[in-house]
Design an enzyme around this catalytic site. Structure first.
Site, PDB file in Angstrom:
ATOM      1  N   TYR A   1      -0.727 -17.331 -58.478  1.00 51.43           N
ATOM      2  CA  TYR A   1      -1.748 -16.349 -58.856  1.00 51.43           C
ATOM      3  C   TYR A   1      -2.212 -15.640 -57.589  1.00 51.43           C
ATOM      4  O   TYR A   1      -2.438 -16.283 -56.557  1.00 51.43           O
ATOM      5  CB  TYR A   1      -2.954 -17.052 -59.518  1.00 51.43           C
ATOM      6  CG  TYR A   1      -4.100 -16.093 -59.760  1.00 51.43           C
ATOM      7  CD1 TYR A   1      -4.201 -15.408 -60.969  1.00 51.43           C
ATOM      8  CD2 TYR A   1      -5.036 -15.827 -58.756  1.00 51.43           C
ATOM      9  CE1 TYR A   1      -5.216 -14.490 -61.176  1.00 51.43           C
ATOM     10  CE2 TYR A   1      -6.050 -14.907 -58.959  1.00 51.43           C
ATOM     11  CZ  TYR A   1      -6.139 -14.245 -60.168  1.00 51.43           C
ATOM     12  OH  TYR A   1      -7.137 -13.327 -60.369  1.00 51.43           O
TER      13      TYR A   1
ATOM     14  N   GLU B   1      -4.708  -7.629 -59.870  1.00 49.15           N
ATOM     15  CA  GLU B   1      -4.295  -9.010 -60.083  1.00 49.15           C
ATOM     16  C   GLU B   1      -2.809  -9.115 -60.403  1.00 49.15           C
ATOM     17  O   GLU B   1      -2.281  -8.307 -61.160  1.00 49.15           O
ATOM     18  CB  GLU B   1      -5.119  -9.543 -61.258  1.00 49.15           C
ATOM     19  CG  GLU B   1      -4.915 -10.980 -61.596  1.00 49.15           C
ATOM     20  CD  GLU B   1      -5.798 -11.385 -62.782  1.00 49.15           C
ATOM     21  OE1 GLU B   1      -6.894 -11.911 -62.549  1.00 49.15           O
ATOM     22  OE2 GLU B   1      -5.378 -11.152 -63.930  1.00 49.15           O
TER      23      GLU B   1
END
Ligand code: GDP
Ligand code: MN
Length: 379
Positions: free
Chosen positions: A101, A189
């Site tokens: 992530y 993101e």
């Protein structure tokens, strides 16, 4: 403004972030051709402005062009969290060994952007954040200095990335940071950023949210706004310069001032209710704007009672009341309404509303309690 995955990844790619080959199939039967171009094995990805598509079944692996066509048709018939799928992205399928992530958002507490990375990326990142937050590494970025090389390297080390990936990880982090600042984003993101079977780092998913207040600096980005994919009531509200956010409760509210609107939502909850929306009509709202606001609130079938909380300063309470009455002439409202008006021309405003059979209240708590009681006893 939320961007679709394909839009976000195209922006990331401009900043040097590697993304899979692929494009949006439009019309859907193009999925087959795209799959042929990409070698057969592709991922069919629903493009909706909401997270958790994978878990909802909106991300499908196709083993052949025929499969791709069938899955594209299937995914295009889906609803994900209430949003109909209108576009699909067809990306080459990529085999990977690990999901990472990597994201940037604003940290209000420190008044700085914060970059977050985790070795536990993928579809369960929300659970990771809730249950094992120590697995998410955070680094604050000085907005004047930007992301420093050593910061990116520190993150790579902290998430146990093997040494051979430090350099490409640094380049991706730098690219993400530039995509974030140069486009005035509030979120950028990549989840997952994968280590592929052939040992590259590739952004399989992308998500960007742009600051609406900065969009005037990015006319090209404003143009790619997908109005069809946004909440239609929020789109309508924006036209009138109203700040409106659709929520899950049953008490519709109309308030002047963002802080007062937040406080009103808190009081509704304190009284045992749930707000159906946040709505700030702003200072000095005209009766036309008020009428538009009420139409928007009433267009939401969840709303079982409406609460007006107006603090008259620049905003004149009688002007608000006239707007409410004007809207009521157009829309046939069965929904009960409670009004609390104080300040400039409040007496006049309250008299107008009382004449229209509206419940009036002296204080906010009193008004909220009445609205909650009405909403919760409605069928
Ligand atoms: P999200 O659920 O909305 O975040 O959608 P993602 O694009 O992140 O996809 C969800 C999951 O599907 C990812 O975490 C991957 O595990 C998987 N996935 C997505 N793209 C690919 C791909 O190209 N190949 C493979 N094997 N899996 C993929
Ligand atoms: Mn994802």
């Amino acid at each position: 403004m939320k961007l679709h995955e394909y839009q976000s990844k195209q922006i990331f790619a401009k900043y040097g972030v590697p993304i899979p080959r692929g494009r949006v199939a439009s019309p859907a039967n193009e999925a087959r051709h795209i799959a042929e171009e990409l070698g057969g094995r592709v991922v069919i990805k629903s493009q909706v402005l909401v997270g958790g598509r994978g878990k909802a079944g909106g991300i499908r692996l196709a083993k052949s062009p025929k499969d791709a066509a069938d899955l594209a048709t299937f995914v295009l018939g889906m609803d994900i969290k209430g949003l109909p799928v209108r576009k699909v992205l067809v990306d080459e399928a990529i085999g990977f060994d690990k999901e990472i992530y990597l994201g940037i958002t604003n940290d209000r507490a420190t008044r700085r952007p914060v970059m977050m990375a985790s070795a536990a990326g993928g579809v369960d990142i929300e659970e990771v954040a809730a249950e094992t937050p120590e697995k998410i590494i955070k680094t604050h970025i000085d907005p004047l200095l930007g992301l420093r090389e050593y910061q990116a390297r520190d993150m790579a080390v902290s998430i146990d990335l093997p040494r051979e990936y430090w350099r490409p990880f640094g380049e991706i982090a730098e690219g993400l940071w530039r995509a974030y600042t140069e486009n005035d984003a509030t979120l950028a993101e990549i989840n997952p950023l994968v280590i592929t079977a052939d040992k590259r780092l590739v952004a399989l998913d992308g998500k960007m949210v742009l600051d609406d207040n900065a969009l005037f600096r990015h006319p090209d980005l404003n143009e790619i706004r997908d109005l069809a994919a946004e909440d239609p009531l929020e789109v309508e509200a924006r036209k009138y310069g109203l700040s409106y956010i659709n929520l899950d409760g049953n008490v519709g509210c109309m308030v002047n001032g963002a802080g007062l609107a937040m406080a009103t939502m808190d009081i509704i909850k304190l009284c045992g209710g749930e707000p159906a929306n946040f709505l700030d009509i702003g200072g000095g709202a005209s009766s036309e704007k008020v009428a538009a606001a009420l139409r928007i609130i009433l267009a939401d079938p969840k709303v079982k009672a409406v609460l007006f909380n107006i603090f008259g300063g620049i905003t004149r309470c009688d002007e608000v009341a006239r707007g409410v009455l004007a809207a009521l002439q157009e829309v046939n409202a069965e929904v009960p309404m409670v009004a609390r008006l104080v300040g400039t021309n409040a007496e006049e405003g309250l008299r107008l509303l009382a004449d229209a059979n509206m419940v009036t209240a002296e204080t906010l708590v009193d008004a909220a309690a009445k609205a909650v009681e009405i909403a919760n006893s409605a069928k």
